[in-house]
Motif scaffolding. Sequence first.
Motif, PDB file in Angstrom:
ATOM      1  N   ILE A 287      16.415 -12.459 -24.570  1.00 15.96           N
ATOM      2  CA  ILE A 287      17.611 -13.033 -25.195  1.00 15.96           C
ATOM      3  C   ILE A 287      17.217 -13.971 -26.326  1.00 15.96           C
ATOM      4  N   ASP A 288      16.187 -14.781 -26.098  1.00 21.20           N
ATOM      5  CA  ASP A 288      15.712 -15.712 -27.130  1.00 21.20           C
ATOM      6  C   ASP A 288      15.294 -14.984 -28.403  1.00 21.20           C
ATOM      7  N   SER A 289      14.811 -13.763 -28.243  1.00 22.55           N
ATOM      8  CA  SER A 289      14.358 -12.990 -29.401  1.00 22.55           C
ATOM      9  C   SER A 289      15.516 -12.319 -30.126  1.00 22.55           C
ATOM     10  N   GLY A 290      16.743 -12.470 -29.579  1.00 23.22           N
ATOM     11  CA  GLY A 290      17.921 -11.902 -30.234  1.00 23.22           C
ATOM     12  C   GLY A 290      18.260 -10.497 -29.787  1.00 23.22           C
ATOM     13  N   LEU A 291      17.661 -10.046 -28.666  1.00 26.91           N
ATOM     14  CA  LEU A 291      17.929  -8.704 -28.150  1.00 26.91           C
ATOM     15  C   LEU A 291      18.696  -8.774 -26.845  1.00 26.91           C
ATOM     16  N   TYR A 292      19.253  -7.627 -26.450  1.00 26.38           N
ATOM     17  CA  TYR A 292      19.897  -7.523 -25.143  1.00 26.38           C
ATOM     18  C   TYR A 292      18.869  -7.015 -24.135  1.00 26.38           C
ATOM     19  N   PRO A 293      18.789  -7.628 -22.953  1.00 28.36           N
ATOM     20  CA  PRO A 293      17.902  -7.091 -21.917  1.00 28.36           C
ATOM     21  C   PRO A 293      18.367  -5.697 -21.497  1.00 28.36           C
ATOM     22  N   GLU A 294      17.460  -4.726 -21.520  1.00 34.63           N
ATOM     23  CA  GLU A 294      17.783  -3.363 -21.130  1.00 34.63           C
ATOM     24  C   GLU A 294      17.383  -3.137 -19.678  1.00 34.63           C
ATOM     25  N   VAL A 295      17.529  -1.898 -19.220  1.00 32.43           N
ATOM     26  CA  VAL A 295      17.155  -1.563 -17.843  1.00 32.43           C
ATOM     27  C   VAL A 295      15.658  -1.767 -17.643  1.00 32.43           C
ATOM     28  N   THR A 296      14.862  -1.355 -18.630  1.00 28.03           N
ATOM     29  CA  THR A 296      13.401  -1.500 -18.539  1.00 28.03           C
ATOM     30  C   THR A 296      12.989  -2.861 -19.093  1.00 28.03           C
TER      31      THR A 296
ATOM     32  N   GLU B 103      14.837  12.541 -17.104  1.00 26.21           N
ATOM     33  CA  GLU B 103      13.953  12.746 -15.959  1.00 26.21           C
ATOM     34  C   GLU B 103      13.153  11.496 -15.607  1.00 26.21           C
ATOM     35  N   GLU B 104      12.717  10.762 -16.628  1.00 21.87           N
ATOM     36  CA  GLU B 104      11.880   9.602 -16.364  1.00 21.87           C
ATOM     37  C   GLU B 104      12.696   8.372 -15.969  1.00 21.87           C
ATOM     38  N   GLN B 105      14.035   8.466 -16.083  1.00 20.60           N
ATOM     39  CA  GLN B 105      14.878   7.314 -15.764  1.00 20.60           C
ATOM     40  C   GLN B 105      16.163   7.762 -15.072  1.00 20.60           C
ATOM     41  N   SER B 106      16.045   8.422 -13.937  1.00 19.30           N
ATOM     42  CA  SER B 106      17.229   8.911 -13.229  1.00 19.30           C
ATOM     43  C   SER B 106      18.061   7.761 -12.662  1.00 19.30           C
ATOM     44  N   ASN B 107      17.431   6.581 -12.505  1.00 25.37           N
ATOM     45  CA  ASN B 107      18.172   5.435 -11.982  1.00 25.37           C
ATOM     46  C   ASN B 107      19.238   4.962 -12.960  1.00 25.37           C
ATOM     47  N   VAL B 108      19.069   5.258 -14.243  1.00 27.06           N
ATOM     48  CA  VAL B 108      20.041   4.838 -15.249  1.00 27.06           C
ATOM     49  C   VAL B 108      21.400   5.491 -14.997  1.00 27.06           C
ATOM     50  N   THR B 109      21.381   6.696 -14.440  1.00 23.73           N
ATOM     51  CA  THR B 109      22.635   7.402 -14.135  1.00 23.73           C
ATOM     52  C   THR B 109      22.926   7.421 -12.636  1.00 23.73           C
TER      53      THR B 109
ATOM     54  N   TRP C 167      10.755  -5.145 -18.213  1.00 26.95           N
ATOM     55  CA  TRP C 167       9.351  -5.527 -18.366  1.00 26.95           C
ATOM     56  C   TRP C 167       8.675  -4.825 -19.528  1.00 26.95           C
ATOM     57  N   ALA C 168       9.161  -3.644 -19.898  1.00 27.16           N
ATOM     58  CA  ALA C 168       8.641  -2.989 -21.099  1.00 27.16           C
ATOM     59  C   ALA C 168       8.986  -3.820 -22.332  1.00 27.16           C
ATOM     60  N   GLN C 169      10.193  -4.414 -22.331  1.00 31.11           N
ATOM     61  CA  GLN C 169      10.577  -5.296 -23.436  1.00 31.11           C
ATOM     62  C   GLN C 169       9.758  -6.586 -23.420  1.00 31.11           C
ATOM     63  N   VAL C 170       9.618  -7.193 -22.231  1.00 32.24           N
ATOM     64  CA  VAL C 170       8.907  -8.475 -22.118  1.00 32.24           C
ATOM     65  C   VAL C 170       7.451  -8.332 -22.558  1.00 32.24           C
ATOM     66  N   LYS C 171       6.829  -7.204 -22.214  1.00 28.94           N
ATOM     67  CA  LYS C 171       5.425  -6.985 -22.563  1.00 28.94           C
ATOM     68  C   LYS C 171       5.219  -7.076 -24.076  1.00 28.94           C
ATOM     69  N   LYS C 172       6.198  -6.595 -24.842  1.00 27.77           N
ATOM     70  CA  LYS C 172       6.105  -6.636 -26.309  1.00 27.77           C
ATOM     71  C   LYS C 172       6.470  -8.010 -26.856  1.00 27.77           C
ATOM     72  N   ILE C 173       7.494  -8.644 -26.240  1.00 30.78           N
ATOM     73  CA  ILE C 173       8.065  -9.872 -26.802  1.00 30.78           C
ATOM     74  C   ILE C 173       7.308 -11.121 -26.377  1.00 30.78           C
ATOM     75  N   GLU C 174       6.982 -11.215 -25.085  1.00 23.95           N
ATOM     76  CA  GLU C 174       6.293 -12.411 -24.586  1.00 23.95           C
ATOM     77  C   GLU C 174       5.239 -12.008 -23.554  1.00 23.95           C
TER      78      GLU C 174
END
Length: 297
Positions: A165-174, A28-34, A176-183
């Motif tokens: 990518i520099d942190s060794g992860l794959y960029p996901e759909v969200t 429900e919170e990510q209908s754009n994924v499908t 900015w949620a990843q970036v907020k934690k990483i950088e």
Amino acid sequence: MEQVLRPIYQERASQSNTLGVILVEKREEQSNVTDTFDTILLIIVKEAEKPVFTKHYVYEGNKVALHTVSEKIIRKWLLIGSNKKVVDWIFFGRVLFDRNEYLHKLKIELQEFPFSGRKIKTGIQFSKLIRRYLEGKEYFDKGSYLDAYNHVVDSLHHLGRLSIIDSGLYPEVTVWAQVKKIEPAIYKLYEELVTSNEPIEKRLELLFLASEFLIHSRTRDGAQHILEVMQAKESWTIQELHDHGELMNYSVDLEVFIEYLVDKGYIQIEPIVAKSEMIFHRHYKVNKEALEMEQGL
């Protein structure tokens, strides 16, 4: 839903060409994924006449999309990030069929994200960042601030993906949620651009200054892949670079990226006499002296 779709995917699972089948249900919170569909059925095959083949179904008001995709296209999407939803599907979808643990191994590969894969993905994202940044700067200098704003937002997205990518992860759909934690610093730049009450001209001016430093600090890593490829030969024509199997993935951003690296001294121009002595072919080669000086050799 799985029971309803079972006859569809079991038929394909019985074919030796099928590598794996994944079921993804809408959150429900990510209908754009499908793509707003209730269910996605992803079938990965070894080879296919049509690299991507899609069918849509409806069952008791539920929308279902079936995508049959060749392994080659899946790999391309994962490499250049042109279909970010696929990462989500592979990580979080339910595996219905997995020939010889193909999907299991693919997940492990994505989680471990081998350094060789990171180098080319970094190069591709950096080339996109450079194009967007330079185009945004050009619009800014012309006073076209809304056009500049659009390009700067895009460039920040690429900068954010680079940090992931520099942190060794794959960029996901969200992303900015990843970036907020990483950088957080890059996240803060993005937040200030889109939420600040400052005039748009002032926001852009400050962001260009900050971005210039962030881009400069990442240039060596961003250029690593293309420079390593180019060191296989003494010099290259632009067409040879376009035709190279790995550099093809840079697509329309390749030439802008090369010119940027020429400007920064990483690549040198080698003029070769053409049929007319008044004009020269423009060949490209790695500036090995500049690289050695930077590496302190």
